[in-house]
Write a protein that holds these residues in place. Structure first.
Motif, PDB file in Angstrom:
ATOM      1  N   ASN A  31      -8.780   2.222   0.034  1.00 14.78           N
ATOM      2  CA  ASN A  31     -10.175   2.439   0.390  1.00 14.78           C
ATOM      3  C   ASN A  31     -10.720   1.235   1.157  1.00 14.78           C
ATOM      4  OD1 ASN A  31     -12.634   3.805   0.506  1.00 14.78           O
ATOM      5  ND2 ASN A  31     -12.469   4.472  -1.624  1.00 14.78           N
ATOM      6  N   TYR A  41      -7.309   4.663  -3.104  1.00 14.68           N
ATOM      7  CA  TYR A  41      -8.099   5.837  -2.722  1.00 14.68           C
ATOM      8  C   TYR A  41      -7.227   7.077  -2.857  1.00 14.68           C
ATOM      9  CZ  TYR A  41     -10.055   9.431   0.368  1.00 14.68           C
ATOM     10  OH  TYR A  41     -10.519  10.613   0.892  1.00 14.68           O
ATOM     11  N   GLY A  93     -14.423   7.848   0.590  1.00 11.78           N
ATOM     12  CA  GLY A  93     -13.191   7.279   1.122  1.00 11.78           C
ATOM     13  C   GLY A  93     -13.216   7.124   2.624  1.00 11.78           C
TER      14      GLY A  93
END
Length: 736
Positions: free
Chosen positions: A402, A408, A452
């Protein structure tokens, strides 16, 4: 049901020990609705505590209450697949845990083993026994899809797996909460297996909280009305649903109703698998037979018995049980026949991590076909007959680092917004949601982008994706994303329906569009502003890659674009019977192109206005071409005999809006005699047509073909079928 009938029924209610407990109609209504409200509050709690967009936005979960033996009392209107499996989960825990480790007040059990009742390993159930004064009287439970449960791949999608052990951690009913306290050893073990411990941990605590709320509300209900009264209402709810469905079945003709659907690529090879169902209706019983289905696959597309049951249950609820209470009583009417070792009834240790979006989905599609054909034999239930809604599911898993350097991962369920199947009196909904999700939702684009490093280039309704018909299937959606504030990400697409038009039509309606999965490789320029709709994809300057149905994991570099779209809904009825003004309205709204209006509907539009003379001529040309191209299906078929349409005095049973049966002989509305109940398809005119003839979004696996079955008198399209090459013609309805 009148109050008098309810009173008589209620006074006869008995517990499992035979003790009778009268319940007056007013108390019955209050308690039954309070039980529903408890289930709704359970769902609200789960969504409020969970931080996962899979739960909070896409509602990929379900909740419910159950009798001590696992029978469904109430269920939520979220993912219906889960409801059918939760009963299996509870039954498995009752069978396996009663002696050791035991079931006690304050306990909760976690299960995700598909061979013990779950659907696939990512769908995790937590169930809690409910006690009243020391007596085990009920269960409450939640099931929710988890972003990752370990295994060889992120997201626990076992592409390449050949056994269930390779796919994810398997929990067969572990006591996670004991005496009201989370067992830290079990908790640490579970979170140690997932790549997303914060997200999964929060979801598990959300399920624990939801069960706690439901247990407390049930306890308050017992205290207010008495355990015996509440328990009697629970059992009466189940008994009433069973009797009401049996009553509906008794009003329908006996016969055999068939459906078939296909699934390409098992995660290892692009093999074609077939799910074939026969629904035999006799009196007030339904036997659902999958004996003609393909053997289980070496790859991860299989489902277990619980998944097959969930697919059938999901197909039943919105067709024959639309206005009934959805609970265990409906399952009592169904008897499933399926030998072990089928792709829909796989044996251990076959991999099953893609079950929900693969074989289970196809089981539902085939069952919807068969049950809709049964419903259509009655004017009362014809409004519930429906073409297939978005016959496939695409899961897009994306992960990486991320913006802040943290891990992420996301599971995009935007493909929920496919096209709805058409009904006999109205079009399917555009971007409708799934047949198995009565309360559909998708995540807002802004929420995806905030969570994200991705940017949406478009997400929109696509033209010419709904199946053509007298009533049109719903148009589907498509989207495109690109990395944003990230050098690279990793993606994975799992699904089917790229080479199989699963959204089949009904009664001559055509198939909805197939899925499309594309990767546009970076060409040195930012795609922002250059890709703003699906029409822009063809002008991409870089390399364009067709990813197919199951491409596995692939890199997504800065500047790359992932563009994918989903299946439209199936149409209903011959497209040449659609009102030209409706076609014109679709063209104006952008759901149908002017070219498709002419090719599929025979409607000629000039300067936005229907040319009635040209339209009549165009439609006559299409009908003549059909009759010229078609051949009689049976080798020894005779020339069609012309009869008459049924009069009010005839004892006719309609097999579809254009085909009926009188005294064992099947005829069309135009008067053509097709034959007897078991071979009437042989009296139609059949032709095999190229995929493009049913729409620009139709693609076919090399083992499939499109067949049309026509009235030999009028040229009306009675039935369009996706069929395996060289397979015998299916008789969709055979009355006893």
């Amino acid at each position: 049901m009148t109050a008098e009938v309810m009173m008589n029924t209620h006074t006869a209610a008995r517990d499992s020990d035979g003790t009778a407990h009268p319940v007056d109609p007013i108390t019955f209504e209050v308690v039954r609705n309070r039980l529903t409200a408890i289930t709704e509050e359970q769902a609200i709690t789960l969504k409020a505590v969970s931080g996962s967009p899979v739960v909070t936005d896409a509602t990929d979960f379900n909740v419910g209450t159950y009798l001590p033996g696992g029978e469904i009392v109430t269920m939520g209107p979220q993912v219906l697949f889960h409801s059918g499996s939760m009963a299996s989960v509870v039954r498995s825990i009752v069978a396996e845990a009663a002696e050791n480790p035991g079931i006690a007040d304050g306990d909760m059990f976690i299960l995700n083993n598909p061979y013990r009742g779950a659907l696939h390993q990512q769908d995790v159930s937590i169930v809690a026994p409910v006690f009243d004064h020391g007596e085990h009287v009920a269960w409450v439970g939640c099931c929710a899809h988890q972003i990752d449960m370990g295994g060889r791949n992120f997201g626990s999608w076992g592409i390449g797996a050949r056994s269930v052990q390779e796919e994810a951690v398997l929990m067969s009913g572990v006591k996670l909460v004991e005496g009201g306290e989370i067992r830290e050893d079990i908790w640490d073990m579970i979170l140690g297996m997932t790549r997303m411990p914060l997200a999964v941990g929060l979801d598990l605590k959300a399920m624990i909280a939801a069960n706690t709320v439901a247990s407390r509300r049930l306890g308050a209900l017992f205290d207010r009305y008495g355990l015996d009264v509440v328990r009697s209402v629970m059992r009466l709810e189940i008994d009433h649903a069973e009797e009401q469905l049996r009553s509906r079945l008794r009003s329908l003709p006996d016969g055999t109703f068939r459906g078939v659907d296909y699934l390409e690529h098992d995660g290892l090879e692009n093999t074609l698998y077939e799910v074939r169902v026969e629904v035999r209706k006799t009196g007030d019983r339904l036997v659902v037979d999958f004996s003609g289905t393909s053997p289980q696959a070496p790859g991860f597309i299989n489902c277990t018995w619980s998944g097959m049951l969930a697919g059938v249950f999901t197909a039943l609820l919105p067709t024959l049980a639309t206005t009934l209470r959805w609970n265990e009583g409906l399952l009592r009417v169904i008897e499933i026949e399926a030998p072990d070792g089928l792709v829909c009834n796989a044996t251990f240790p076959a991999p099953v991590s893609a079950a929900t979006i693969s074989t289970m989905w196809v089981v539902m599609n085939a069952a919807v076909q068969a049950l809709s054909r049964l419903a259509a034999t009655s004017p009362e239930f014809l409004p519930d007959a429906v073409a297939v809604t978005k016959g496939s599911m695409t899961a897009f898993v994306i992960n990486g680092t991320n913006r802040d350097g943290s891990p992420y991962g996301n599971f995009l369920l935007d493909s929920t917004a496919g096209g709805g199947g058409a009904y006999f009196d109205h079009d399917g909904l555009n971007g409708s949601g799934d047949f198995c999700v009565p309360r559909p939702a998708i995540t807002n684009i802004e929420a995806h982008e905030a969570a994200g490093p991705i940017l949406f280039l478009y997400r929109s309704i696509l033209p010419d994706t709904g199946g053509a018909g007298r009533f049109r299937g719903g148009a589907t959606t498509g989207l495109a994303i690109t990395p944003h504030d990230a050098e690279s990400l990793q993606g994975m697409i799992v699904g089917h329906g790229v080479e199989v038009p699963n959204s089949v039509g009904l009664f001559g309606g055509l198939e909805g569009s197939c899925n499309v999965n594309m990767k546009l490789h970076a060409d040195g320029k930012s795609p922002v502003g250059r890709i703003s709709g699906a029409d822009d994809l063809a002008a991409w300057q870089g390399r364009t890659e067709d990813l197919g149905p199951k491409p596995g994991f692939f890199p997504i570099a800065a500047g790359d674009v992932i563009a994918y779209s989903f299946q439209g809904g199936g149409g209903l009825g011959d497209p040449l019977d659609r009102e030209p003004t409706s076609v014109s309205a679709d063209v104006t709204a952008g759901y149908v192109s002017a070219q498709a209006a002419s090719d599929l509907y025979g409607v000629v539009i000039v300067d936005g206005v229907v040319d009635e003379t040209a339209t009549q001529a165009r439609r006559e040309t299409i009908r003549l071409a059909r009759l010229t191209d078609a051949s009689v299906t049976a080798e020894d078929a005779v020339e069609p005999t012309v009869g008459t349409a049924p009069s009010d005095g005839d004892d006719a049973v309609w097999l579809s809006p254009d085909v009926y049966q009188v005294e064992g002989v099947v005829r069309t509305r135009a008067g053509a005699v097709l034959g007897t109940s078991d071979d009437w398809v042989g009296g139609t005119l059949r032709r095999v047509v190229p995929a493009a003839e049913h729409g620009r979004g139709i693609r076919l696996h090399e083992d499939l073909e499109l067949r049309e079955y026509l009235c030999p008198t009028s040229g009306r399209l009675l039935w369009s079928a996706v069929s395996r090459r060289d397979a015998p013609d299916l008789v969709p309805v055979e009355l006893s």
